[in-house]
Design a protein around this motif. Structure first.
Motif, PDB file in Angstrom:
ATOM      1  N   TYR A 151      33.994  44.755  36.102  1.00 23.31           N
ATOM      2  CA  TYR A 151      33.547  44.059  37.301  1.00 23.31           C
ATOM      3  C   TYR A 151      32.807  45.027  38.218  1.00 23.31           C
ATOM      4  CZ  TYR A 151      36.576  40.148  36.014  1.00 23.31           C
ATOM      5  OH  TYR A 151      37.170  39.099  35.348  1.00 23.31           O
ATOM      6  N   ASP A 152      31.526  44.767  38.464  1.00 31.00           N
ATOM      7  CA  ASP A 152      30.760  45.583  39.405  1.00 31.00           C
ATOM      8  C   ASP A 152      31.056  45.176  40.850  1.00 31.00           C
ATOM      9  OD1 ASP A 152      29.478  47.024  37.371  1.00 31.00           O
ATOM     10  OD2 ASP A 152      27.910  45.488  37.174  1.00 31.00           O
ATOM     11  N   ASP A 153      31.432  43.931  41.033  1.00 28.03           N
ATOM     12  CA  ASP A 153      31.714  43.398  42.372  1.00 28.03           C
ATOM     13  C   ASP A 153      33.219  43.473  42.621  1.00 28.03           C
ATOM     14  OD1 ASP A 153      32.132  41.901  44.660  1.00 28.03           O
ATOM     15  OD2 ASP A 153      30.713  40.319  44.124  1.00 28.03           O
ATOM     16  N   TYR A 154      33.667  44.449  43.413  1.00 23.73           N
ATOM     17  CA  TYR A 154      35.099  44.624  43.651  1.00 23.73           C
ATOM     18  C   TYR A 154      35.697  43.426  44.380  1.00 23.73           C
ATOM     19  CZ  TYR A 154      39.472  46.027  45.732  1.00 23.73           C
ATOM     20  OH  TYR A 154      40.784  46.049  46.120  1.00 23.73           O
ATOM     21  N   ALA A 155      34.956  42.852  45.331  1.00 19.51           N
ATOM     22  CA  ALA A 155      35.474  41.715  46.085  1.00 19.51           C
ATOM     23  C   ALA A 155      35.781  40.549  45.142  1.00 19.51           C
ATOM     24  CB  ALA A 155      34.470  41.287  47.155  1.00 19.51           C
ATOM     25  N   TYR A 156      34.891  40.323  44.179  1.00 15.08           N
ATOM     26  CA  TYR A 156      35.122  39.246  43.215  1.00 15.08           C
ATOM     27  C   TYR A 156      36.349  39.553  42.356  1.00 15.08           C
ATOM     28  CZ  TYR A 156      34.414  35.990  39.365  1.00 15.08           C
ATOM     29  OH  TYR A 156      34.595  35.006  38.413  1.00 15.08           O
ATOM     30  N   PHE A 157      36.453  40.809  41.899  1.00 18.33           N
ATOM     31  CA  PHE A 157      37.605  41.211  41.089  1.00 18.33           C
ATOM     32  C   PHE A 157      38.906  41.030  41.871  1.00 18.33           C
ATOM     33  CE2 PHE A 157      40.674  44.693  40.368  1.00 18.33           C
ATOM     34  CZ  PHE A 157      41.122  44.327  39.103  1.00 18.33           C
ATOM     35  N   SER A 158      38.894  41.411  43.160  1.00 17.56           N
ATOM     36  CA  SER A 158      40.092  41.298  43.985  1.00 17.56           C
ATOM     37  C   SER A 158      40.515  39.838  44.124  1.00 17.56           C
ATOM     38  CB  SER A 158      39.839  41.910  45.365  1.00 17.56           C
ATOM     39  OG  SER A 158      41.020  41.900  46.138  1.00 17.56           O
ATOM     40  N   ARG A 159      39.546  38.938  44.320  1.00 20.85           N
ATOM     41  CA  ARG A 159      39.862  37.509  44.426  1.00 20.85           C
ATOM     42  C   ARG A 159      40.405  36.981  43.094  1.00 20.85           C
ATOM     43  NH1 ARG A 159      34.886  37.469  47.191  1.00 20.85           N
ATOM     44  NH2 ARG A 159      33.843  36.579  45.358  1.00 20.85           N
ATOM     45  N   PHE A 160      39.795  37.411  42.005  1.00 23.32           N
ATOM     46  CA  PHE A 160      40.247  37.004  40.666  1.00 23.32           C
ATOM     47  C   PHE A 160      41.683  37.467  40.427  1.00 23.32           C
ATOM     48  CE2 PHE A 160      40.829  38.801  36.344  1.00 23.32           C
ATOM     49  CZ  PHE A 160      40.894  37.619  35.610  1.00 23.32           C
ATOM     50  N   PHE A 161      41.969  38.709  40.780  1.00 24.50           N
ATOM     51  CA  PHE A 161      43.310  39.269  40.591  1.00 24.50           C
ATOM     52  C   PHE A 161      44.332  38.493  41.423  1.00 24.50           C
ATOM     53  CE2 PHE A 161      46.833  42.161  41.131  1.00 24.50           C
ATOM     54  CZ  PHE A 161      46.895  42.873  39.939  1.00 24.50           C
ATOM     55  N   SER A 189      44.155  35.449  42.692  1.00 27.09           N
ATOM     56  CA  SER A 189      44.320  34.044  42.307  1.00 27.09           C
ATOM     57  C   SER A 189      45.221  33.900  41.090  1.00 27.09           C
ATOM     58  CB  SER A 189      42.954  33.412  42.015  1.00 27.09           C
ATOM     59  OG  SER A 189      42.367  33.970  40.850  1.00 27.09           O
ATOM     60  N   ASN A 190      45.302  34.956  40.257  1.00 22.74           N
ATOM     61  CA  ASN A 190      46.116  34.897  39.043  1.00 22.74           C
ATOM     62  C   ASN A 190      47.477  35.569  39.187  1.00 22.74           C
ATOM     63  OD1 ASN A 190      44.486  33.776  36.528  1.00 22.74           O
ATOM     64  ND2 ASN A 190      43.034  34.917  37.793  1.00 22.74           N
ATOM     65  N   VAL A 191      47.558  36.610  40.017  1.00 30.81           N
ATOM     66  CA  VAL A 191      48.800  37.377  40.163  1.00 30.81           C
ATOM     67  C   VAL A 191      49.558  36.980  41.423  1.00 30.81           C
ATOM     68  CG1 VAL A 191      49.791  39.706  40.273  1.00 30.81           C
ATOM     69  CG2 VAL A 191      47.777  39.282  38.863  1.00 30.81           C
ATOM     70  N   GLY A 192      48.817  36.484  42.424  1.00 27.29           N
ATOM     71  CA  GLY A 192      49.457  36.066  43.663  1.00 27.29           C
ATOM     72  C   GLY A 192      49.369  37.084  44.774  1.00 27.29           C
ATOM     73  N   ILE A 193      48.975  38.311  44.448  1.00 24.87           N
ATOM     74  CA  ILE A 193      48.796  39.373  45.441  1.00 24.87           C
ATOM     75  C   ILE A 193      47.533  40.146  45.091  1.00 24.87           C
ATOM     76  CG2 ILE A 193      51.230  39.643  46.044  1.00 24.87           C
ATOM     77  CD1 ILE A 193      51.440  41.920  44.049  1.00 24.87           C
ATOM     78  N   THR A 194      47.019  40.926  46.032  1.00 25.89           N
ATOM     79  CA  THR A 194      45.811  41.705  45.788  1.00 25.89           C
ATOM     80  C   THR A 194      46.129  42.925  44.930  1.00 25.89           C
ATOM     81  OG1 THR A 194      46.084  43.149  47.704  1.00 25.89           O
ATOM     82  CG2 THR A 194      44.952  41.033  48.061  1.00 25.89           C
ATOM     83  N   GLU A 211      44.273  39.436  29.296  1.00 26.01           N
ATOM     84  CA  GLU A 211      43.943  40.775  28.799  1.00 26.01           C
ATOM     85  C   GLU A 211      43.329  41.624  29.901  1.00 26.01           C
ATOM     86  OE1 GLU A 211      44.596  43.369  25.894  1.00 26.01           O
ATOM     87  OE2 GLU A 211      44.911  41.217  25.592  1.00 26.01           O
ATOM     88  N   ILE A 212      42.452  41.025  30.701  1.00 23.25           N
ATOM     89  CA  ILE A 212      41.843  41.737  31.836  1.00 23.25           C
ATOM     90  C   ILE A 212      42.916  42.133  32.843  1.00 23.25           C
ATOM     91  CG2 ILE A 212      40.253  41.531  33.793  1.00 23.25           C
ATOM     92  CD1 ILE A 212      38.711  39.433  32.033  1.00 23.25           C
ATOM     93  N   LEU A 213      43.768  41.188  33.199  1.00 23.81           N
ATOM     94  CA  LEU A 213      44.812  41.440  34.192  1.00 23.81           C
ATOM     95  C   LEU A 213      45.814  42.478  33.714  1.00 23.81           C
ATOM     96  CD1 LEU A 213      45.419  37.756  35.284  1.00 23.81           C
ATOM     97  CD2 LEU A 213      44.436  39.558  36.715  1.00 23.81           C
ATOM     98  N   LEU A 214      46.162  42.427  32.437  1.00 25.45           N
ATOM     99  CA  LEU A 214      47.121  43.385  31.900  1.00 25.45           C
ATOM    100  C   LEU A 214      46.585  44.805  32.002  1.00 25.45           C
ATOM    101  CD1 LEU A 214      49.717  44.154  30.450  1.00 25.45           C
ATOM    102  CD2 LEU A 214      48.599  43.552  28.287  1.00 25.45           C
ATOM    103  N   GLU A 215      45.327  45.002  31.616  1.00 21.93           N
ATOM    104  CA  GLU A 215      44.757  46.346  31.688  1.00 21.93           C
ATOM    105  C   GLU A 215      44.624  46.798  33.139  1.00 21.93           C
ATOM    106  OE1 GLU A 215      43.234  49.997  30.269  1.00 21.93           O
ATOM    107  OE2 GLU A 215      44.473  48.405  29.396  1.00 21.93           O
ATOM    108  N   ALA A 216      44.250  45.884  34.038  1.00 18.12           N
ATOM    109  CA  ALA A 216      44.157  46.226  35.459  1.00 18.12           C
ATOM    110  C   ALA A 216      45.528  46.633  36.001  1.00 18.12           C
ATOM    111  CB  ALA A 216      43.604  45.039  36.246  1.00 18.12           C
ATOM    112  N   LYS A 217      46.579  45.903  35.626  1.00 18.84           N
ATOM    113  CA  LYS A 217      47.935  46.249  36.068  1.00 18.84           C
ATOM    114  C   LYS A 217      48.347  47.620  35.540  1.00 18.84           C
ATOM    115  CE  LYS A 217      49.786  41.527  36.359  1.00 18.84           C
ATOM    116  NZ  LYS A 217      50.736  40.565  35.741  1.00 18.84           N
TER     117      LYS A 217
END
Length: 286
Positions: A253-263, A265-270, A228-234
């Protein structure tokens, strides 16, 4: 180019009853909805003839002949093309659907939203409802429309469940809990991102929540929260000009670096790579 800081939302404009039907019989029937947008209400397109191609939340669907699709409130979608279409668009407010029917559509959201029409009574019911909508101004007429609509949606639900070995109208405890869980995730994913948050809301344990989601969907509770998080971000990366940091904040996510790593790790690209890959496609639909 138009300002793309927001994804367009089609607001409900129902007159009286919370249902509206639009007949489709034109090669240009979808010209007004070829741009990406969300709707506040449910949409059902029931096709009798022709070909329709559409995108719903990054999945391409093709409707050939007698088929129907459903689109839940909030899903980003657009229509790519139609060839010799004949059918009906049905717009229905969420409050007008029985809970068990609404749960079926929501539980199948982002899985398979196109189904074959195996019961021709579907088209007869829609025609009857459309006729009643054009003439009914009394309480009796409204009751007739409501009854016919319940039957129409019920037939669609049966078509969806045909291969699921579920009895008509039978909602067991686990199915109900799964529906409640996914509804809560859609409403609260920006704030609550852990399975225990939702287990607490449902008054069940985390292992039991994972057991339910794994049995009925093949995935754990964490998976559905992340999706759900990834879908809305996409959606925001593809259809808006918000910065990646603004999008990270929008999905909690207040920490963009953490969000970018999370994205990644799940999508395969930043997030930035995802936006770049979809940039040309995004510009086609505005």
């Amino acid at each position: 180019m138009e300002n793309k800081s927001k994804i367009r939302i089609h607001r409900s404009k129902f007159k009286g009853l919370n249902i509206h039907i639009k007949k489709v019989q034109s090669t240009n029937s979808c010209e007004w909805i070829k741009y990406a947008h969300r709707d506040e209400h449910f949409i059902f397109y029931v096709q009798q003839e022709g070909l329709t191609e559409l995108m719903i939340d990054f999945k391409d669907y093709q409707m050939n002949g007698k088929t129907f699709c459903f689109i839940c409130p909030g899903q980003v979608h657009y229509y790519i093309r139609q060839t010799s279409p004949k059918g009906y668009f049905i717009f229905i407010d969420s409050s007008y659907l029985k809970n068990e029917y609404r749960s079926t559509f929501e539980n199948h959201q982002n899985l398979n939203q196109i189904n074959s029409v195996l019961n021709d009574s579907l088209f007869k019911l829609i025609s009857l409802i459309a006729d009643q909508l054009s003439i009914s101004t009394t309480d009796i007429g409204e009751n007739i429309i409501r009854s016919l609509t319940d039957s129409l949606i019920g037939i669609m639900v049966l078509e969806i469940k045909r291969d699921e070995k579920q009895c008509q109208g039978a909602i067991d405890r686990k199915t109900e809990l799964l529906s409640q869980f996914r509804n809560l995730v859609r409403k609260h994913f920006e704030k609550f991102k852990k399975p225990n948050d939702y287990a607490d809301m449902l008054n069940i344990s985390v292992p039991y929540l994972n057991q339910i989601t794994k049995q009925q969907t093949g995935y754990t509770a964490s998976y559905w929260i992340q999706q759900e998080i990834l879908l809305e971000a996409k959606r925001l990366l593809h259809y808006t000009q918000l910065s990646s940091k603004e999008i990270a904040f929008s999905v909690g996510y207040d920490d963009y670096a953490y969000f970018s790593r999370f994205f990644k790790s799940n999508v395969g690209i930043t997030p930035l790579e995802f936006r770049k890959n979809y940039l040309d496609l995004s510009n086609l639909y505005y």
